[in-house]
Design an enzyme around this catalytic site. Structure first.
Site, PDB file in Angstrom:
ATOM      1  CG  ASP A  67      -0.271   0.005   2.829  1.00 31.13           C
ATOM      2  OD1 ASP A  67       0.734  -0.167   2.957  1.00 31.13           O
ATOM      3  OD2 ASP A  67      -1.372  -0.776   3.503  1.00 31.13           O
ATOM      4  CG  ASN A 136      -8.721  -2.279  11.876  1.00 26.75           C
ATOM      5  OD1 ASN A 136      -7.713  -2.189  11.654  1.00 26.75           O
ATOM      6  ND2 ASN A 136      -9.147  -0.513  11.584  1.00 26.75           N
ATOM      7  CG  HIS A 138      -5.663  -1.942   8.456  1.00 27.33           C
ATOM      8  ND1 HIS A 138      -5.429  -1.270   9.663  1.00 27.33           N
ATOM      9  CD2 HIS A 138      -4.720  -2.308   8.632  1.00 27.33           C
ATOM     10  CE1 HIS A 138      -4.705  -0.484   9.684  1.00 27.33           C
ATOM     11  NE2 HIS A 138      -3.862  -1.249   9.137  1.00 27.33           N
ATOM     12  CD  GLU A 143      -9.017   1.213   8.425  1.00 26.66           C
ATOM     13  OE1 GLU A 143      -8.611  -0.662   8.786  1.00 26.66           O
ATOM     14  OE2 GLU A 143      -8.173   2.233   8.416  1.00 26.66           O
TER      15      GLU A 143
HETATM   16  C1  GLP Z   1      -0.065  -0.387   8.471  1.00 23.14           C
HETATM   17  C2  GLP Z   1      -0.498  -0.943   7.324  1.00 23.14           C
HETATM   18  C3  GLP Z   1      -0.124  -2.254   7.562  1.00 23.14           C
HETATM   19  C4  GLP Z   1       1.064  -2.983   8.743  1.00 23.14           C
HETATM   20  C5  GLP Z   1      -0.214  -2.655  10.156  1.00 23.14           C
HETATM   21  C6  GLP Z   1       0.043  -2.202  11.294  1.00 23.14           C
HETATM   22  O1  GLP Z   1      -1.568   0.813   8.245  1.00 23.14           O
HETATM   23  N1  GLP Z   1      -0.628  -0.542   6.206  1.00 23.14           N
HETATM   24  O2  GLP Z   1       1.087  -2.867   6.563  1.00 23.14           O
HETATM   25  O3  GLP Z   1       0.829  -3.441   9.028  1.00 23.14           O
HETATM   26  O4  GLP Z   1      -0.854  -1.386   9.637  1.00 23.14           O
HETATM   27  O5  GLP Z   1       1.561  -1.647  11.323  1.00 23.14           O
HETATM   28  P1  GLP Z   1       2.475  -1.814  12.232  1.00 23.14           P
HETATM   29  O6  GLP Z   1       3.245  -2.748  12.095  1.00 23.14           O
HETATM   30  O7  GLP Z   1       3.257  -1.002  12.734  1.00 23.14           O
HETATM   31  O8  GLP Z   1       1.874  -2.104  13.808  1.00 23.14           O
END
Ligand code: GLP
Length: 254
Positions: A67, A136, A138, A143
């Site tokens: 993304d 959440n 995702h 989402e």
């Molecule tokens: C982000 C990304 C995800 C990621 C998630 C968790 O928003 N779009 O791909 O896995 O949040 O992030 P973190 O590893 O910092 O907890």
């Protein structure tokens, strides 16, 4: 589904890094799907170390990131393109032509999304999709409520996600409202999936995704339907899983 439980972040990063490195050694032209976020930083660090030691090469590897924030150029310091350069790409011998990240500055979203899917298909599909997990539930930026049939698309981020991701932006209001992300179907088409989750704040999402019903309200729950999905969790993220789950999925401690 398989579950591995790591005693700490270091063990999780080394296990996952080794899994990816060994897969590249077995198949030097591997196609990798990659996440951003705090969770994969240790894995990227491990992979960089292997390349520096001369025991791993990304020369033929192709990567596709999950993304990008809409409206951010690849040079923006908080773009995922910058993140990837900083934590992985500039330290390894990958051909920049072989790295793909959805474009953040676009005019025709439909076209850009279709082209991203076409590039993945042209590369032969994703061999291993590495994932983090949102609090959440995702995955990528899919989402709660996202359709299981979704391909790469533009999505609106929840306020909660913008708050959690606000560190590089100053405040939640400054985090872009929209992002472009691989869809749940894009992710599910990967031949193998490895999801990492670290810390207490992920425990609820982990238990819902693994033990709860398969529902769009918990996007990661769709992974229950994937034939080759490995969950790599630290003890804190795994703490709500039942003994029955750990037994059924032959959870091993690493
Ligand atoms: C982000 C990304 C995800 C990621 C998630 C968790 O928003 N779009 O791909 O896995 O949040 O992030 P973190 O590893 O910092 O907890």
């Amino acid at each position: 589904m398989h579950i591995e439980i790591a005693k700490d972040y270091h063990a999780l990063s080394v296990f996952t890094g080794k899994y990816i490195a060994d897969s590249i050694r077995n198949q030097p032209n591997l196609v990798l799907g990659l996440p951003t976020g705090r969770t994969p930083i240790g894995v990227y660090h491990y992979l960089v170390k292997q390349v520096r030691q001369g025991s791993l090469s990304f020369k033929q590897v192709k990567t596709f990131n999950l993304d990008e924030y809409l409206g951010l150029s690849p040079e923006h310091p908080s773009s995922f393109a910058s993140f990837m350069r900083e934590h992985l790409f500039r330290h390894i011998d990958i051909d920049p032509e072989n790295t793909h990240i959805p474009a953040g500055i676009i005019t025709d979203a439909g076209l850009v999304c279709r082209q991203y899917e076409a590039k993945i298909a042209k590369a032969g599909g994703i061999d291993i999709q590495l994932l983090g997990l949102g609090q959440n539930g995702h995955i990528g930026f899919n989402e709660p409520g996202e359709a299981f049939e979704s391909l790469t698309h533009v999505t609106e981020l929840t306020l909660e996600t913008r708050q959690i991701n606000s560190s590089g932006f100053g405040s939640a209001e400054k985090v872009p409202r929209y992002a472009i992300t691989m869809g749940l179907k894009t992710i599910m088409q990967a031949r193998r999936i490895l999801l990492m989750a670290v810390g207490e704040q992920k425990a609820e999402a982990v238990v819902q995704a693994i033990e709860g019903p398969v529902t769009a309200e918990v996007p990661a729950s769709v992974l229950q339907l994937h034939p080759n999905c490995l969950w790599v969790l630290d003890v804190a993220a795994a703490r709500l899983l039942s003994g029955q789950t750990l037994q059924r999925h032959r959870a091993a401690m690493i």
